[in-house]
Design a protein around this motif. Sequence first.
Motif, short mmCIF file in Angstrom:
data_model
loop_
_atom_site.label_atom_id
_atom_site.label_comp_id
_atom_site.label_asym_id
_atom_site.label_seq_id
_atom_site.Cartn_x
_atom_site.Cartn_y
_atom_site.Cartn_z
N GLY A 96 46.09 22.22 -21.37
CA GLY A 96 45.29 21.00 -21.21
C GLY A 96 45.00 20.69 -19.75
O GLY A 96 45.39 21.43 -18.84
N PRO A 97 44.32 19.56 -19.51
CA PRO A 97 43.95 19.17 -18.16
C PRO A 97 45.14 18.58 -17.40
O PRO A 97 46.07 18.04 -18.01
N GLY A 98 45.07 18.69 -16.07
CA GLY A 98 46.16 18.17 -15.26
C GLY A 98 45.70 17.73 -13.89
O GLY A 98 44.51 17.79 -13.55
N ALA A 99 46.67 17.28 -13.09
CA ALA A 99 46.40 16.83 -11.73
C ALA A 99 47.65 17.11 -10.88
O ALA A 99 48.77 17.04 -11.38
N THR A 100 47.42 17.41 -9.60
CA THR A 100 48.52 17.71 -8.69
C THR A 100 48.71 16.58 -7.69
O THR A 100 47.77 15.87 -7.33
N LEU A 101 49.94 16.46 -7.23
CA LEU A 101 50.29 15.52 -6.17
C LEU A 101 51.46 16.10 -5.40
O LEU A 101 52.07 17.08 -5.81
N ARG A 102 51.76 15.49 -4.27
CA ARG A 102 52.82 15.98 -3.40
C ARG A 102 53.64 14.79 -2.92
O ARG A 102 53.10 13.74 -2.61
N SER A 103 54.95 14.97 -2.86
CA SER A 103 55.82 13.91 -2.36
C SER A 103 55.72 13.86 -0.84
O SER A 103 55.26 14.82 -0.22
N PRO A 104 56.17 12.77 -0.22
CA PRO A 104 56.14 12.72 1.25
C PRO A 104 56.93 13.85 1.90
O PRO A 104 56.60 14.31 2.99
N GLY A 105 57.96 14.36 1.22
CA GLY A 105 58.76 15.45 1.76
C GLY A 105 58.20 16.83 1.47
O GLY A 105 58.79 17.83 1.85
N GLY A 106 57.05 16.90 0.79
CA GLY A 106 56.38 18.17 0.55
C GLY A 106 56.62 18.80 -0.81
O GLY A 106 56.08 19.86 -1.10
N GLN A 107 57.43 18.16 -1.68
CA GLN A 107 57.62 18.73 -3.01
C GLN A 107 56.32 18.65 -3.78
O GLN A 107 55.58 17.69 -3.67
#
Length: 139
Positions: A96-107
């Motif tokens: 299915g559809p998705g979206a990416t994000l990143r934590s302030p620490g780079g995870q």
Amino acid sequence: MFDQLDFLYVPSRDVAADLAFYTDALGGEVVFAIEAFGTRVAQVRVTEGGPRLLLAGHLEGEAPVLVYRVSNLDEAIAALERRGAEIEARFGIPHGPGATLRSPGGQRLAIYELTRPEADQRLEGRRDFEPLRSGESPG
């Protein structure tokens, strides 16, 4: 907000060699090994439960991506943005559809909505390539 952690997408410079490591050294089982669109992706089962491990030749960087299932992608994105998270990109996977994000620490994190539950059944058993064991040359 998250239903569960479904996938660990792990970058790989050599999916066939990494697949051999996960199966031979760790005792994992190949679920599928797909070669398409100029890359390789393999799923290996190392435990009966928990998130599924995906070795991905197209994934940039060194860090894995933790992929969480949500019940409604648009609502989850809106809630994350209200809380200050920044969505980097939208993407699609067989499930299915998705979206990416990143934590302030780079995870690296991703969320996706399971709109194609039949994907597991469709992909299981597909073998476009085999694990590359030490001393073998790519075929």
